[in-house]
Enzyme design. Structure first.
Site, PDB file in Angstrom:
ATOM      1  CG  ASP A  57      -1.510   1.080   1.639  1.00 19.81           C
ATOM      2  OD1 ASP A  57      -1.253   1.617   0.250  1.00 19.81           O
ATOM      3  OD2 ASP A  57      -2.659   1.451   2.567  1.00 19.81           O
ATOM      4  CG  ASP A  62      -8.686   5.090   2.287  1.00 19.05           C
ATOM      5  OD1 ASP A  62      -8.667   5.705   2.931  1.00 19.05           O
ATOM      6  OD2 ASP A  62      -8.256   4.017   1.116  1.00 19.05           O
ATOM      7  CD  GLU A 122      -5.285   3.718  -2.629  1.00 14.90           C
ATOM      8  OE1 GLU A 122      -6.143   3.974  -1.923  1.00 14.90           O
ATOM      9  OE2 GLU A 122      -3.627   4.000  -2.704  1.00 14.90           O
ATOM     10  CE  LYS A 128      -1.754   6.506  -3.497  1.00 16.85           C
ATOM     11  NZ  LYS A 128      -2.530   6.190  -2.482  1.00 16.85           N
TER      12      LYS A 128
HETATM   13  P1  ADP Z   1      -3.079   7.677   3.792  1.00 13.32           P
HETATM   14  O1  ADP Z   1      -3.806   6.277   3.508  1.00 13.32           O
HETATM   15  O2  ADP Z   1      -3.217   8.817   3.104  1.00 13.32           O
HETATM   16  O3  ADP Z   1      -1.681   7.358   3.497  1.00 13.32           O
HETATM   17  P2  ADP Z   1      -3.782   6.399   6.584  1.00 13.32           P
HETATM   18  O4  ADP Z   1      -4.620   5.355   6.218  1.00 13.32           O
HETATM   19  O5  ADP Z   1      -2.023   5.600   6.995  1.00 13.32           O
HETATM   20  O6  ADP Z   1      -3.158   7.600   5.752  1.00 13.32           O
HETATM   21  O7  ADP Z   1      -4.530   7.672   7.410  1.00 13.32           O
HETATM   22  C1  ADP Z   1      -3.226   8.216   8.061  1.00 13.32           C
HETATM   23  C2  ADP Z   1      -3.776   9.303   9.247  1.00 13.32           C
HETATM   24  O8  ADP Z   1      -5.476   8.504  10.110  1.00 13.32           O
HETATM   25  C3  ADP Z   1      -3.219   9.976  10.343  1.00 13.32           C
HETATM   26  O9  ADP Z   1      -4.381  11.697  10.064  1.00 13.32           O
HETATM   27  C4  ADP Z   1      -3.775   9.909  11.380  1.00 13.32           C
HETATM   28  O10 ADP Z   1      -3.325  10.999  12.363  1.00 13.32           O
HETATM   29  C5  ADP Z   1      -4.913   8.861  11.405  1.00 13.32           C
HETATM   30  N1  ADP Z   1      -5.295   8.316  12.622  1.00 13.32           N
HETATM   31  C6  ADP Z   1      -4.341   6.958  13.022  1.00 13.32           C
HETATM   32  N2  ADP Z   1      -4.801   6.342  14.051  1.00 13.32           N
HETATM   33  C7  ADP Z   1      -5.781   7.189  14.988  1.00 13.32           C
HETATM   34  C8  ADP Z   1      -6.291   6.815  15.481  1.00 13.32           C
HETATM   35  N3  ADP Z   1      -6.435   6.520  16.043  1.00 13.32           N
HETATM   36  N4  ADP Z   1      -7.658   8.117  15.480  1.00 13.32           N
HETATM   37  C9  ADP Z   1      -7.715   9.045  14.374  1.00 13.32           C
HETATM   38  N5  ADP Z   1      -7.051   8.715  13.888  1.00 13.32           N
HETATM   39  C10 ADP Z   1      -6.177   7.939  13.478  1.00 13.32           C
HETATM   40 MG    MG Z   2      -4.699   4.671   1.547  1.00 10.17          MG
END
Ligand code: ADP
Ligand code: MG
Length: 618
Positions: A23, A210, A186, A86
């Site tokens: 991912d 998402d 995705e 990205k």
């Molecule tokens: P991306 O797909 O954009 O790479 P992710 O799916 O990894 O991102 O999501 C990252 C986001 O998830 C960040 O804003 C992070 O703060 C949030 N996040 C991670 N854990 C938690 C949580 N326990 N509660 C709320 N938000 C969270």
């Molecule tokens: Mg993502």
């Protein structure tokens, strides 16, 4: 055929058959694999965690760091720290112009390919190279954790990624030394992680919600006969968990009566506040109140206040869900499954509002920031042939075809065909002695190639000189599972052949693709009329050509009077050809045809007579 390699650490022989799922996220990236017990598992490189922040830092001495370590430089060395790459993959400067201030590093225009580049120090990097660095880090981690070489991968991309963004992702994998077996959507991967779509018999409609760090998207998928089709996507590429963090920071600024202008200058404090806010947000998963301090700034907030702050943002995402359903022509009741993806769906209010909107329980048992990678690992396992019962397919969004006479589009692979797919057709020459054939490949829905998007053009050279209509040129299109097209042309009588792989024209914008589909609908009627006229004209021109050639070669079989009468009909047809009236053209073609048919019969009789004579043995 599986390659065999020797593990230098243990001296044992191992099969090099591992295919990982990756991912490649805007905020975080990670890699997963199928463990020996056949379960998908994320890779946790000891001491480093599962998520690799998608951040790259370039040090003064040429050292490059990726992930958590690089993330620290966002405060101390922002000009040399690249995040959110990205967003730039496969994009032209025009695509990102409106939000270039978002990046703290330098994004520049590169006219040569119409693709952006990033300037760090005095070096230029393409988004492909930068993504390649992140993928290389993931590959290294996987090799370290699994103690085996990792050379093959499945990489995921958002469903709304266009051809050039997909191709760029593929190229980034190549740069990282990975053989990218498949690019997977995705939402498709996330569904697979929950086991949805693994049964080829099932027909289901799925909503995948998402919410990541900086982007939001919702996709409506339909799974039927093992084929995932994206019915619609919607979202906002500047809405995500980061906005929740800023909402908290703003709240603290107000509560502590901080000077905003000061704070903008004090970048370090601003970043500290942001990190504290993210911590608080995550803490609400198991506590209802956060009490903290940075120096003499109070960082206090309770869950209810947090929910009030983020409510408008979450409402926006629900609005997008509504629009996605509308675009797919579906009602809420048509949705069979709802899958939650992205770290920000851990926020309780998000879960609550999404499940209320869809009126059903959502899938949230797996870690939302891991589901996409887990699903990619399952897809990798399918490709490795370990789950023979399943064949996952995607469909192509735009038709693919070639230019035929008169500038018409001849579709070879229609839009919405399942990929991978193969299709072909036979063509011939239109002029005597034609030794080259131009093959121009287009993508789009319009009848005229001038309105479609050109993908490639090449000449099939060296066709032996033959009368028009004699050469048999087979043109085959092979569209692989990532939407990459291979075109093969071969003249069957001589065996002359040529093959071209289309590197999709980089830098086409989403808007352009959408516009192409829209135009095909708006212009459908005109297009049909124009196609009919062009077809009539082409037929008429061929007719004139054939008759004139016949008279030249076989003048002996027709009388002077017949020649002069034929010439009259030919002239009338020529006039009709320039008239732009397709009915008039058809009428004249019929008349000429009618008049000259007996000539051909006469010629045939003559040929038969000669042949009979040849056979006799007197
Ligand atoms: P991306 O797909 O954009 O790479 P992710 O799916 O990894 O991102 O999501 C990252 C986001 O998830 C960040 O804003 C992070 O703060 C949030 N996040 C991670 N854990 C938690 C949580 N326990 N509660 C709320 N938000 C969270
Ligand atoms: Mg993502």
């Amino acid at each position: 055929m599986a390659k065999v390699s020797i593990n230098l650490a243990t001296g044992s022989i191992q099969k090099e058959d591992i295919i990982v799922g990756i991912d490649l996220g805007t905020t975080n990236s990670l890699v997963a694999f199928i463990d020996p017990d056949k379960n998908p598992k994320v890779i946790n490189d000891i001491g480093k965690g599962v998520l690799v922040p998608s951040v790259v830092h370039f040090g003064q001495s040429g050292d490059i760091t990726v992930g958590n370590e690089a993330k620290n430089y966002l405060i101390t060395d922002p000009q040399n720290t690249v995040f959110s790459v990205k967003r730039l993959l496969g994009r032209s400067y025009k695509d990102i112009e409106n939000y270039k201030d978002f990046f703290s590093y330098k994004v520049i225009d590169d006219d040569s390919e119409s693709l952006v580049k990033i300037k760090v120090g005095d070096r230029f990097y393409t988004p492909i190279e930068l993504s390649g660095l992140i993928l290389k880090e993931l590959k290294d981690r996987a090799e370290h954790a699994l103690k085996t070489p990792v050379n093959r991968a499945v990489i995921t991309v958002p469903a709304y990624f266009n051809d050039s963004q997909r191709q760029a992702t593929r190229d980034a994998g190549k740069l990282a030394g990975l053989d990218v077996l498949r690019i997977v959507n995705e939402p498709t991967a996330a569904s697979l992680a929950y086991g949805i779509g693994l049964n080829p018999e099932e027909t289901k409609t799925i909503a995948v919600y998402d919410l990541g760090g900086g982007t939001f998207d919702v996709s409506i998928l339909q799974i039927q006969n093992g084929i995932f089709e994206v019915l619609s996507t919607n979202g906002n590429t500047f809405l995500g968990g980061d906005d929740f963090d800023s909402a908290i920071v703003d709240y603290w600024i107000e509560k502590n009566q901080l000077d905003r202008a000061e704070l903008i200058k004090n970048r370090e404090l601003a970043q500290q506040l942001r990190l504290k806010a993210e911590e608080a947000k995550k803490a609400f998963a198991h506590q209802s109140m956060v009490n903290d301090k940075i120096g003499d700034i109070w960082c206090t907030i309770d869950r209810n206040t947090f929910n009030e702050l983020i409510l408008p943002k979450v409402q926006q995402t629900i609005e997008c869900c509504h629009n996605a359903l509308k675009d797919a022509g579906l009602d809420i009741g048509d949705i069979n499954e709802v899958v939650m993806v992205g770290g920000s769906t851990r926020t309780a209010l998000v879960k609550k509002m999404v499940s209320e909107f869809f009126g059903r329980q959502v899938h949230d048992d797996l870690n939302p920031d891991e589901v996409v990678a887990l699903g990619a690992a399952i897809q990798a396992d399918i490709l490795a042939g370990n789950r023979k019962d399943i064949l996952l397919l995607d469909v192509t969004p735009l038709s693919l075809g070639i230019e035929t006479m008169g500038g018409l589009m001849d579709i070879i692979i229609p839009r919405n065909s399942k990929v991978p797919t193969k299709a072909g057709r036979q063509y011939t020459t239109s002029v005597d002695g034609q030794v080259n054939m131009k093959i121009a490949v287009y993508q789009g829905e319009r009848d005229l190639i001038s309105e479609n998007r050109k993908l490639a053009e090449f000449d099939l050279k060296g066709i032996p000189s033959m009368p028009a209509g004699f050469p048999k040129v087979d043109i085959n299109f092979l569209l692989n599972a990532d939407g990459i097209l291979k075109i093969q042309a071969m003249e069957l009588r001589s065996g002359v052949k040529q093959e071209v792989e289309v590197t999709p024209t980089y830098g086409i914008t989403d808007d352009q693709v959408e516009q192409m589909l829209m135009d095909s609908i708006t212009h459908a009627k005109d297009d049909v009329a124009q196609r009919m006229l062009i077809e009539a004209r082409t037929e008429g021109e061929q007719m004139v050509y054939t008759v004139e050639r016949f008279l030249q070669k076989n003048g002996d079989y027709v009388s002077i009077a017949e020649i002069s009468e034929t010439t009259k009909y030919v002239l009338a047809l020529k006039d009709a050809l320039v008239s732009g009236d397709k009915d008039l053209i058809h009428k004249n073609i019929d008349q000429l045809n009618e008049f000259t048919r007996p000539f051909a019969e006469r010629l045939m009789d003559q040929a038969i007579n000669t042949a009979m004579k040849g056979k006799s043995i007197e």
